[in-house]
Design an enzyme around this catalytic site. Sequence first.
Site, short mmCIF file in Angstrom:
data_model
loop_
_atom_site.label_atom_id
_atom_site.label_comp_id
_atom_site.label_asym_id
_atom_site.label_seq_id
_atom_site.Cartn_x
_atom_site.Cartn_y
_atom_site.Cartn_z
N ASN A 157 0.83 -1.22 0.00
CA ASN A 157 0.00 0.00 0.00
C ASN A 157 0.86 1.26 0.00
O ASN A 157 0.47 2.29 0.55
CB ASN A 157 -0.99 0.01 1.17
CG ASN A 157 -2.10 1.05 1.07
OD1 ASN A 157 -2.60 1.56 2.06
ND2 ASN A 157 -2.51 1.38 -0.14
N CYS A 216 2.92 1.73 -3.16
CA CYS A 216 3.23 1.97 -4.58
C CYS A 216 1.99 1.84 -5.47
O CYS A 216 1.39 2.84 -5.86
CB CYS A 216 4.34 1.02 -5.08
SG CYS A 216 5.98 1.40 -4.41
P1 4NP Z 1 3.28 -2.18 -3.39
O1 4NP Z 1 4.87 -2.34 -3.47
O2 4NP Z 1 2.73 -3.52 -3.01
O3 4NP Z 1 2.90 -1.78 -4.78
O4 4NP Z 1 3.03 -1.11 -2.35
C1 4NP Z 1 5.67 -2.81 -2.42
C2 4NP Z 1 6.22 -1.90 -1.54
C3 4NP Z 1 7.05 -2.35 -0.52
C4 4NP Z 1 7.33 -3.70 -0.40
C5 4NP Z 1 6.78 -4.60 -1.28
C6 4NP Z 1 5.94 -4.15 -2.28
N1 4NP Z 1 8.22 -4.14 0.61
O5 4NP Z 1 8.67 -5.30 0.54
O6 4NP Z 1 8.51 -3.39 1.56
#
Ligand code: 4NP
Length: 145
Positions: free
Chosen positions: A12, A14
């Site tokens: 949550n 990107c």
């Molecule tokens: P999102 O991306 O799922 O699109 O918000 C990510 C942001 C951070 C992490 C993984 C996915 N992380 O491993 O911290």
Amino acid sequence: MTHPILFVCLGNICRSPAAEGVLRALRPDWRIDSAGTSDWHVGEPPYGPMQAAAKARGYDLSRLRARQFTAVDFTKFSLILCMDAENLANVERLRPKGNVTPARLFTDYAAEAGVNHVPDPYYTRDFDGCLDLIEACAKGLIAGA
Ligand code: 4NP
């Protein structure tokens, strides 16, 4: 009625906040929210490079804060749109008995893109490509509403 809509990704920070920002800009009359299946970034604003890429296109994500998806979200939204199959599976695992709120992949709305998930720019570093795909899916979602 296609809203309120909840966008879901892993962190949550990107993909789902970007989708929230794009939809809020395109349809300010709809109620839109986003959440992550993990609790890794709860309370944090969207990731800096994602915010910057979005801002360059006129989407202000700065006031959004990460939160974790919960079973209660099934009763608060009329459509749940996930960024990939793993997010969708993790959402489905929390579905309350008898709840019939549709949960789908956001990419279902951009068949012409020929992809079955929104690649995670946290790993690919392709924030503009992520926004291109999100905009295509958003337009398909709105066109079908
Ligand atoms: P999102 O991306 O799922 O699109 O918000 C990510 C942001 C951070 C992490 C993984 C996915 N992380 O491993 O911290």
